[in-house]
Design a protein around this motif. Structure first.
Motif, PDB file in Angstrom:
ATOM      1  N   GLY A 120      -3.162  -7.605  -3.500  1.00  0.00           N
ATOM      2  CA  GLY A 120      -2.705  -8.875  -2.968  1.00  0.00           C
ATOM      3  C   GLY A 120      -3.785  -9.580  -2.190  1.00  0.00           C
ATOM      4  O   GLY A 120      -3.940 -10.802  -2.274  1.00  0.00           O
ATOM      5  N   PHE A 121      -4.558  -8.826  -1.436  1.00  0.00           N
ATOM      6  CA  PHE A 121      -5.660  -9.394  -0.678  1.00  0.00           C
ATOM      7  C   PHE A 121      -6.703  -9.993  -1.616  1.00  0.00           C
ATOM      8  O   PHE A 121      -7.197 -11.102  -1.391  1.00  0.00           O
ATOM      9  CB  PHE A 121      -6.301  -8.311   0.189  1.00  0.00           C
ATOM     10  N   ARG A 122      -7.029  -9.277  -2.661  1.00  0.00           N
ATOM     11  CA  ARG A 122      -8.063  -9.732  -3.595  1.00  0.00           C
ATOM     12  C   ARG A 122      -7.718 -11.081  -4.217  1.00  0.00           C
ATOM     13  O   ARG A 122      -8.607 -11.882  -4.493  1.00  0.00           O
ATOM     14  CB  ARG A 122      -8.253  -8.714  -4.712  1.00  0.00           C
ATOM     15  N   TYR A 123      -6.458 -11.311  -4.476  1.00  0.00           N
ATOM     16  CA  TYR A 123      -6.054 -12.480  -5.251  1.00  0.00           C
ATOM     17  C   TYR A 123      -5.401 -13.569  -4.395  1.00  0.00           C
ATOM     18  O   TYR A 123      -4.898 -14.549  -4.923  1.00  0.00           O
ATOM     19  CB  TYR A 123      -5.090 -12.053  -6.366  1.00  0.00           C
ATOM     20  N   ASP A 124      -5.430 -13.393  -3.075  1.00  0.00           N
ATOM     21  CA  ASP A 124      -4.837 -14.352  -2.150  1.00  0.00           C
ATOM     22  C   ASP A 124      -5.607 -15.674  -2.219  1.00  0.00           C
ATOM     23  O   ASP A 124      -6.824 -15.705  -1.981  1.00  0.00           O
ATOM     24  CB  ASP A 124      -4.904 -13.770  -0.736  1.00  0.00           C
ATOM     25  N   PRO A 125      -4.934 -16.800  -2.532  1.00  0.00           N
ATOM     26  CA  PRO A 125      -5.641 -18.084  -2.616  1.00  0.00           C
ATOM     27  C   PRO A 125      -6.399 -18.469  -1.358  1.00  0.00           C
ATOM     28  O   PRO A 125      -7.356 -19.240  -1.434  1.00  0.00           O
ATOM     29  CB  PRO A 125      -4.507 -19.079  -2.907  1.00  0.00           C
TER      30      PRO A 125
ATOM     31  N   SER B 256     -13.224 -12.641  -1.480  1.00  0.00           N
ATOM     32  CA  SER B 256     -12.932 -11.961  -2.744  1.00  0.00           C
ATOM     33  C   SER B 256     -13.297 -12.880  -3.902  1.00  0.00           C
ATOM     34  O   SER B 256     -13.003 -14.083  -3.874  1.00  0.00           O
ATOM     35  CB  SER B 256     -11.442 -11.597  -2.810  1.00  0.00           C
ATOM     36  N   LEU B 257     -13.930 -12.313  -4.934  1.00  0.00           N
ATOM     37  CA  LEU B 257     -14.439 -13.091  -6.050  1.00  0.00           C
ATOM     38  C   LEU B 257     -13.810 -12.628  -7.360  1.00  0.00           C
ATOM     39  O   LEU B 257     -13.760 -11.427  -7.648  1.00  0.00           O
ATOM     40  CB  LEU B 257     -15.962 -12.943  -6.144  1.00  0.00           C
ATOM     41  N   LEU B 258     -13.349 -13.594  -8.144  1.00  0.00           N
ATOM     42  CA  LEU B 258     -12.730 -13.339  -9.442  1.00  0.00           C
ATOM     43  C   LEU B 258     -13.664 -13.896 -10.504  1.00  0.00           C
ATOM     44  O   LEU B 258     -13.819 -15.116 -10.623  1.00  0.00           O
ATOM     45  CB  LEU B 258     -11.361 -14.016  -9.520  1.00  0.00           C
ATOM     46  N   PHE B 259     -14.284 -13.029 -11.276  1.00  0.00           N
ATOM     47  CA  PHE B 259     -15.363 -13.433 -12.171  1.00  0.00           C
ATOM     48  C   PHE B 259     -14.862 -13.720 -13.579  1.00  0.00           C
ATOM     49  O   PHE B 259     -14.086 -12.954 -14.158  1.00  0.00           O
ATOM     50  CB  PHE B 259     -16.446 -12.357 -12.215  1.00  0.00           C
ATOM     51  N   THR B 260     -15.372 -14.823 -14.144  1.00  0.00           N
ATOM     52  CA  THR B 260     -15.054 -15.249 -15.502  1.00  0.00           C
ATOM     53  C   THR B 260     -16.346 -15.741 -16.156  1.00  0.00           C
ATOM     54  O   THR B 260     -17.364 -15.935 -15.488  1.00  0.00           O
ATOM     55  CB  THR B 260     -14.039 -16.402 -15.504  1.00  0.00           C
ATOM     56  N   GLY B 261     -16.289 -15.980 -17.480  1.00  0.00           N
ATOM     57  CA  GLY B 261     -17.405 -16.605 -18.169  1.00  0.00           C
ATOM     58  C   GLY B 261     -18.080 -15.701 -19.169  1.00  0.00           C
ATOM     59  O   GLY B 261     -17.481 -14.781 -19.734  1.00  0.00           O
ATOM     60  N   VAL B 262     -19.369 -15.944 -19.405  1.00  0.00           N
ATOM     61  CA  VAL B 262     -20.134 -15.209 -20.416  1.00  0.00           C
ATOM     62  C   VAL B 262     -21.498 -14.798 -19.839  1.00  0.00           C
ATOM     63  O   VAL B 262     -21.980 -15.420 -18.902  1.00  0.00           O
ATOM     64  CB  VAL B 262     -20.348 -16.080 -21.681  1.00  0.00           C
TER      65      VAL B 262
ATOM     66  N   VAL C 257     -14.488  -7.647  -5.458  1.00  0.00           N
ATOM     67  CA  VAL C 257     -14.808  -8.251  -6.750  1.00  0.00           C
ATOM     68  C   VAL C 257     -13.797  -7.820  -7.806  1.00  0.00           C
ATOM     69  O   VAL C 257     -13.305  -6.685  -7.798  1.00  0.00           O
ATOM     70  CB  VAL C 257     -16.238  -7.895  -7.214  1.00  0.00           C
ATOM     71  N   SER C 258     -13.493  -8.749  -8.710  1.00  0.00           N
ATOM     72  CA  SER C 258     -12.573  -8.491  -9.815  1.00  0.00           C
ATOM     73  C   SER C 258     -13.082  -9.207 -11.059  1.00  0.00           C
ATOM     74  O   SER C 258     -13.696 -10.270 -10.976  1.00  0.00           O
ATOM     75  CB  SER C 258     -11.162  -8.994  -9.489  1.00  0.00           C
ATOM     76  N   LEU C 259     -12.789  -8.628 -12.203  1.00  0.00           N
ATOM     77  CA  LEU C 259     -13.119  -9.223 -13.497  1.00  0.00           C
ATOM     78  C   LEU C 259     -11.835  -9.725 -14.144  1.00  0.00           C
ATOM     79  O   LEU C 259     -10.865  -8.970 -14.278  1.00  0.00           O
ATOM     80  CB  LEU C 259     -13.772  -8.179 -14.404  1.00  0.00           C
ATOM     81  N   VAL C 260     -11.819 -11.003 -14.520  1.00  0.00           N
ATOM     82  CA  VAL C 260     -10.681 -11.546 -15.259  1.00  0.00           C
ATOM     83  C   VAL C 260     -10.948 -11.254 -16.737  1.00  0.00           C
ATOM     84  O   VAL C 260     -11.681 -11.971 -17.421  1.00  0.00           O
ATOM     85  CB  VAL C 260     -10.501 -13.046 -15.011  1.00  0.00           C
ATOM     86  N   GLU C 261     -10.338 -10.189 -17.214  1.00  0.00           N
ATOM     87  CA  GLU C 261     -10.707  -9.586 -18.500  1.00  0.00           C
ATOM     88  C   GLU C 261     -10.624 -10.553 -19.672  1.00  0.00           C
ATOM     89  O   GLU C 261     -11.511 -10.574 -20.536  1.00  0.00           O
ATOM     90  CB  GLU C 261      -9.786  -8.388 -18.739  1.00  0.00           C
ATOM     91  N   ASP C 262      -9.569 -11.358 -19.729  1.00  0.00           N
ATOM     92  CA  ASP C 262      -9.382 -12.220 -20.889  1.00  0.00           C
ATOM     93  C   ASP C 262      -9.935 -13.621 -20.678  1.00  0.00           C
ATOM     94  O   ASP C 262      -9.753 -14.504 -21.521  1.00  0.00           O
ATOM     95  CB  ASP C 262      -7.910 -12.286 -21.296  1.00  0.00           C
ATOM     96  N   CYS C 263     -10.650 -13.824 -19.573  1.00  0.00           N
ATOM     97  CA  CYS C 263     -11.377 -15.080 -19.351  1.00  0.00           C
ATOM     98  C   CYS C 263     -12.872 -14.816 -19.234  1.00  0.00           C
ATOM     99  O   CYS C 263     -13.616 -15.595 -18.628  1.00  0.00           O
ATOM    100  CB  CYS C 263     -10.850 -15.796 -18.121  1.00  0.00           C
TER     101      CYS C 263
END
Length: 214
Positions: free
Chosen positions: A5-10, A140-146, A166-172
Motif C-alpha cells: 500500500g505504501f509503494r502505490y500510495d498516490p 516510491s517509483l513505479l517503472f514502465t517503458g522500454v 521500486v516496482s516494475l509495472v510488468e505489462d507496461c
C-alpha cells in the motif's frame, strides 16, 4: 499501511516512463530497422497510455525519461561496450537530438510534467532525476517503458540504490525478446522490488473528486 500500500500510495509514488521514443518503439524506428522485434512495445503502448491517464486522474506524478545520444556523450567505452575496444564501436546510433527517432512514441508528457534527459541506460546516471523526485516528496517509483531488461531495469536498480521503494509495472514495460522480459521480471521480484500490473494499480487509484466552483 502495509508495504505494498505504501509503494502505490498516490501521495508517495510516481509513475516513471522510460524511453518511449520512436527509435525504440516504432516499426519505423532505428531498432526495428536493425531487425529488432518491436511488436511487444507497440502492443504495450495503449496499456501504458491508459495507466498514465489513470495516474493523472488519481494525482500520481508522471515523470518522463528520454534518451539522447550525440558526439558529446558517445564515448569510446560506450560505443564499444559489447566489443573489444574503440575499433568495435556500434553502428545504427539511436535518438540523435532533433531527429524523428528521438521523439515520443504513442504517449507524451502533459504540460508541467517533469522530463529528464539521459545518455546512459540508467535514468539516474548524469541526470537530475533524484533531485526532481525528492523535491516532490516522492518515495516510491513505479517503472514502465522500454526495454525491460536494459534501461527500465537499470533505472529501477539505481532507484533502489538511491533509497527509493521500486516496482516494475510488468505489462507496461516491454522488451525485444520475450525471454529477456520474463527474466527481468523474475529478477526484479526476487531481488529489487515488487512486480505489479496496470490493472492492479488502477484498482488502487480512485480518481480525485472534482472540485466545483460555487
Amino acid at each position: 499501511m502495509n508495504e505494498s500500500g505504501f509503494r502505490y500510495d498516490p501521495k508517495r509514488c510516481a509513475l516513471v516512463v522510460i524511453d518511449m521514443q520512436n527509435d525504440f518503439c516504432s516499426p519505423d524506428g532505428a531498432l526495428a530497422g536493425c531487425g529488432f522485434d518491436v511488436s511487444a512495445a507497440t502492443a504495450m503502448t495503449p496499456r501504458l497510455a491508459n495507466l498514465i491517464d489513470h495516474a493523472r486522474d488519481a494525482g500520481v506524478p508522471v515523470v518522463w525519461v528520454r534518451t539522447e545520444h550525440d558526439e558529446t556523450t558517445d564515448s569510446p567505452q560506450w560505443l564499444g561496450r559489447v566489443g573489444n575496444g574503440p575499433g568495435t564501436a556500434r553502428t545504427g546510433l539511436t535518438c540523435r537530438p532533433g531527429t524523428p527517432g528521438a521523439e515520443f512514441y504513442g504517449v507524451r508528457p502533459a504540460v508541467g510534467e517533469p522530463l529528464v534527459v539521459k545518455h546512459r541506460f540508467s535514468a539516474f546516471v548524469g541526470t537530475d532525476l533524484d533531485r526532481v523526485l525528492r523535491s516532490r516528496g516522492i518515495e516510491s517509483l513505479l517503472f514502465t517503458g522500454v526495454a525491460t531488461e536494459i534501461c527500465v531495469e537499470s533505472s529501477l536498480r539505481s532507484g533502489l540504490f538511491h533509497e527509493y521503494w521500486v516496482s516494475l509495472v510488468e505489462d507496461c514495460a516491454a522488451s525485444y525478446d520475450p525471454a529477456a522480459h520474463a527474466a527481468s521480471v523474475a529478477v526484479v521480484a526476487q531481488n529489487f522490488g515488487t512486480v505489479v500490473t496496470a490493472d492492479e494499480l488502477i484498482s488502487r487509484w480512485p480518481a480525485r473528486p472534482v472540485t466545483r466552483s460555487a
